[in-house]
Scaffold this active site. Structure first.
Site, PDB file in Angstrom:
ATOM      1  N   ALA A 104      30.554  -2.589  39.445  1.00  0.00           N
ATOM      2  CA  ALA A 104      31.770  -3.232  39.434  1.00  0.00           C
ATOM      3  C   ALA A 104      32.948  -2.173  39.151  1.00  0.00           C
ATOM      4  O   ALA A 104      32.791  -1.470  38.240  1.00  0.00           O
ATOM      5  CB  ALA A 104      31.586  -4.196  38.074  1.00  0.00           C
TER       6      ALA A 104
ATOM      7  N   ASP B 225      44.887   8.817  21.359  1.00  0.00           N
ATOM      8  CA  ASP B 225      43.486   9.047  21.823  1.00  0.00           C
ATOM      9  C   ASP B 225      42.961   9.731  20.747  1.00  0.00           C
ATOM     10  O   ASP B 225      41.745   9.676  20.655  1.00  0.00           O
ATOM     11  CB  ASP B 225      43.501   9.468  23.240  1.00  0.00           C
ATOM     12  CG  ASP B 225      42.046   9.796  23.906  1.00  0.00           C
ATOM     13  OD1 ASP B 225      41.548   9.003  24.049  1.00  0.00           O
ATOM     14  OD2 ASP B 225      41.744  11.043  23.909  1.00  0.00           O
TER      15      ASP B 225
ATOM     16  N   LYS C  49      39.460   9.251  18.180  1.00  0.00           N
ATOM     17  CA  LYS C  49      38.187  10.056  18.173  1.00  0.00           C
ATOM     18  C   LYS C  49      38.017  10.537  16.727  1.00  0.00           C
ATOM     19  O   LYS C  49      36.804  10.605  16.210  1.00  0.00           O
ATOM     20  CB  LYS C  49      38.709  11.244  18.995  1.00  0.00           C
ATOM     21  CG  LYS C  49      38.460  11.054  20.539  1.00  0.00           C
ATOM     22  CD  LYS C  49      38.952  12.242  21.342  1.00  0.00           C
ATOM     23  CE  LYS C  49      38.876  11.709  23.107  1.00  0.00           C
ATOM     24  NZ  LYS C  49      39.348  13.029  23.808  1.00  0.00           N
TER      25      LYS C  49
ATOM     26  N   GLY D 286      37.908  15.797  31.790  1.00  0.00           N
ATOM     27  CA  GLY D 286      37.562  16.147  33.421  1.00  0.00           C
ATOM     28  C   GLY D 286      36.497  15.149  33.795  1.00  0.00           C
ATOM     29  O   GLY D 286      35.591  14.726  33.019  1.00  0.00           O
TER      30      GLY D 286
END
Length: 824
Positions: A508, A682, A686, A801
């Site tokens: 999806a 972000d 973490k 990445g």
């Protein structure tokens, strides 16, 4: 090859002219010295003839005449297509004569206003005659000499106790006379199946599945070496493929296994039709007319090799009766009275189950006989009920029987455990169990509404690898696409070398989804999603992935969506494993985080999220190992953003900071809006995740976050932000110079200590510090613990990445497969 082989071709194998040609090609290619080919009527013809007789008995002359016209047209079209013009007349004349006789018989039936069994047997057997003539003529037109035998001239049979009985001495004599009258008979003989004649020469039939019976009979009469039953399936299946998509074609099975499965309704030749072959030890091959290159299934005297379980079959429309009472304990003859009463009423008992306490006996009968059986039992035990020695005769309707069959089950521990465990996981309640001392069959009575789910679950538990996973991917963006690419390259090797069977059955994106029963072709998924996909419905997607017929289900979330993350707890609670690089769930409010952990533990579903911190770097696993082995974490400190790592590795004064942001954006290192990276949010997520892995109960809001986005630039468009950013270069350059003057460098770092203090922001580190020696987009994490006090444990490497993140997701998937393999 000096052998004799009987081939039987059913109605679907002879459905039309093209099918007849295919049959002729198969026969011509056979290497044996003698071929006896038993044929059924063309598909649907027998039913049409039976219906014509019924219509005649109902005085519907127009109806039966239309049916006969349709039958005639069907055969004449096939004849015209199969034989040259000089042979059409002979076949056509023979059919005209047959149809004239049938019309005379049906006219008489109309006058009598009823039809007899003799009428039905006579008329319904003509389809085989027409098939045999047509196939023999077609073979002759191909210079493949063939003769046809009308089985009514050879085979003698009569009906006793509702079953056909063969007069073997008479049949052998009649075949000998036929052979003597045809001394030059060719190597290929076409024989009509289904039909025979009585001792008085009256036409009769062998009943349903009669052509299979004919093949077995003529194999005995001709002293054949093998029997090949040609159908429209590749062989005997491990389960009904209409109900179990994963059903396998079995390479071989024993006579006993075939009889057990046939009794429970599996698509195997009926036990009574096998009898002549079994008595002579003739192997029977079930093969596909439409795929003649396949070997099919070999049924023989055994023992058979391969799977311990050879098949699963079901019986529908069953009622379960239970006779219970203290008056049965230790009383001889109770079972005899019970089953004698049922026998007297002509009721067939399908299954029996009794506990060693003798307190109760339960048995299964066809649902149509349930009330009759109850009355018979209550009548037989009236006195015991009257005196309270029999408490009840209970009837449970709406049941079915699921049977597991296999010679290899005998003496092999664990088969029953797998069977019952699979049903338990599928939430199927078992009402009764039966197993004979041969250990060849385990049968259970279950609710009919659970039948398909039970069949699929049992099949997957007994046949599929314990590391078979039904997988759904949500988020087919850059990481999701790369994950599918990597997975596609390894699927075959994982299955072959490690029995890890990974099946992507749903994909999806943010708007559309692709659902498939079979594994999706991972080289074509993007095109198929666009052309055949449907609107995204996460409930349907998760339900589809969590299939009854596959042992495990996993959803891989490669989105950054909070809405998707908020579904993890319900997925885990339902038994679906979750794998994700999405940080939203683990950095959300602490109550939801704890709910995830509880859901994870409650049902044993695994929740894997290594890639939420550091992509494929083993940061979370390292932290978990430290905690679980009793080490005490003092501090975790790390560069946790590949984007910010690149920026400050490159920020050496040769170019302004704003130019480096532009470069990182052009290289694809930043989000479309660089403020998403520069804000540090972000990294804060973490750090929250790592803190919670340490055992700390902190919220994201507890993190002391120092954003790199100037307050004046936090609003506005991306272009406006990038245009205004150079005005703040002097401030950033000043910070860099201050650090350089102290022989230090700037790094954007997240940090958490064991006292619950967490912070994210720009800090300076000496050029000798590990943080000063990272490269490009590297992430690096330092663990200071009781064991690693003086020399911190360091994990360093590419932390961003699509390739490394996808590889981390893939690694979590393989880790899940290894957990499942270890458990089972």
């Amino acid at each position: 090859m000096n052998t004799r082989v009987v081939h039987k071709f059913g109605g679907t194998s002879l459905a039309d002219a093209s099918c007849v040609r295919r049959v002729a090609e198969i026969i011509a290619a056979r290497p044996e010295s003698r071929r006896i080919v038993v044929v059924s009527a063309m598909s649907g013809v027998t039913n049409m003839l039976v219906r014509a007789v019924e219509l005649a008995g109902a005085r519907d002359a127009g109806g039966y005449r239309r049916l006969l016209d349709d039958i005639e047209c069907k055969h004449r079209d096939a004849i015209a297509d199969l034989v040259p013009p000089n042979m059409v007349g002979e076949l056509g004349d023979a059919m005209t004569k047959d149809l004239s006789e049938i019309r005379d018989v049906l006219h008489a039936t109309t006058l009598l206003r009823r039809h007899s069994r003799e009428t039905l047997d006579l008329v319904s057997g003509y389809g085989e005659v027409w098939s045999a003539r047509m196939l023999a003529a077609h073979l002759a037109s191909l210079t493949s000499a063939a003769a046809w035998i009308d089985a009514r001239d050879v085979l003698t049979a009569c009906w006793k106790d509702e079953a056909p009985e063969i007069d073997w001495p008479s049949s052998r004599q009649r075949l000998e006379r036929w052979s003597a009258a045809h001394p030059d008979a060719p190597a290929t003989l076409i024989v009509t199946g289904f039909i025979a004649s009585t001792q008085d020469g009256v036409a009769t039939t062998l009943g349903r599945n009669g052509s299979d019976f004919s093949a077995s009979i003529f194999a005995a009469l001709f002293d054949a070496d093998e029997i090949h039953i040609w159908t429209d399936v590749d062989g005997v299946m491990s389960a009904d493929p209409r109900l179990v998509p994963e059903a396998l074609t079995l390479d071989e099975m024993s006579y006993d296994e075939a009889m057990e499965l046939a009794y429970f309704g599996a698509k195997v030749i009926h036990p009574s039709t096998m009898a002549p072959a079994v008595q002579r030890g003739l192997p029977i091959f079930i093969r596909n007319t439409f795929r003649p290159d396949l070997p099919g299934t070999r049924i023989h005297a055994g023992p058979s090799s391969g799977f311990a379980v050879k098949g699963l079959a079901t019986v529908d429309s069953i009622a379960l009766l239970n006779l219970e009472g203290t008056g049965m304990i230790g009383v001889p003859g109770t079972a005899q009275r019970l089953f004698g009463a049922l026998r007297d009423q002509g009721i067939s008992v399908v299954m029996i189950s009794q506990g060693s306490s003798e307190h109760s006996i339960c048995f299964a009968v066809p649902a149509a006989n349930a009330e009759q059986a109850r009355i018979a039992v209550e009548r037989a035990f009236f006195a015991e009920q009257h005196h309270g020695q029999i408490q009840s005769v209970e009837v449970t309707n709406g049941c079915g029987i699921l049977a597991v069959v296999g010679d290899g089950m005998a003496g092999r521990p664990g088969i029953a455990a797998k069977f019952f465990s699979s049903l338990g996981k599928a939430r199927v309640n078992i009402r009764a169990i039966a197993q004979g001392s041969s250990e060849r069959n385990i049968s259970v009575v279950i609710d009919a509404t659970d039948m398909q789910r039970a069949l699929r679950a049992a099949h997957s538990g007994l046949y599929l690898s314990s590391q078979t996973l039904s997988i759904g991917l949500i988020g087919a963006g850059s990481v999701g696409k790369e994950f599918l690419r990597q997975l596609d390259g390894q699927l075959a090797g994982l299955k072959q070398d490690f029995d890890v069977d990974l099946r992507v059955r749903a994909i999806a994106n943010s708007k559309r989804m692709l659902l498939a029963d079979r594994p999706i072709d991972l080289t074509e998924w993007s095109r198929v999603l666009e052309t055949n996909g449907e609107s995204l419905d996460l409930d349907r997607l998760s339900g589809h992935v969590h299939a009854d017929h596959l042992p495990h289900a996993a959803l891989v979330d490669c989105t950054a969506s909070d809405g998707v993350a908020r579904r993890y707890d319900s997925w885990l609670a339902s038994g679906i494993h979750v794998i994700t690089p999405n940080k939203r769930a683990n950095a959300s409010d602490i109550d939801y985080y704890r709910r995830l952990r509880r859901s994870n533990r409650a049902v044993g579903a695994h929740y894997l999220y290594e890639t939420t911190v550091g992509a494929a770097l083993p940061i979370i696993q390292t932290l978990r190992d430290l905690v679980q082995t009793g080490d005490e974490i003092s501090e975790i400190e790390g560069i946790l953003s590949g984007t910010l790592s690149f920026l400050f590795n490159s920020f050496d004064g040769s170019r302004p900071f704003s130019a480096l942001v532009e470069q990182a954006r052009s290289l694809g290192y930043t989000e479309p809006d660089p403020r998403d990276d520069l804000s540090g949010m972000d990294v804060a997520r973490k750090i929250t995740i790592l803190a919670r892995e340490m055992g700390l109960s902190i919220e994201l809001a507890d993190v002391d976050l120092h954003s790199l986005v100037p307050e004046a630039l936090q609003r506005g468009t991306v272009d406006e932000f990038l245009s205004a950013l150079p005005r703040h270069d002097d401030e950033m350059e000043a910070l860099r110079r201050d650090a350089a003057a102290k022989e230090s460098v700037l790094r954007f770092v997240g940090r958490v200590t064991r006292d619950g203090k967490a912070s994210v922001g720009l800090r300076s580190y000496a050029t000798t510090h590990p943080f000063a020696r990272v490269h490009l987009t590297d992430n690096i994490v330092l663990f200071r613990t009781s064991r690693y006090r003086e020399n911190p444990l360091v994990v360093q490497g590419p932390g961003a990445g699509r390739e490394v993140t996808a590889a981390g997701v893939f690694a979590d998937l393989l880790r899940l497969a290894s957990y499942l393999g270890a458990v089972l």
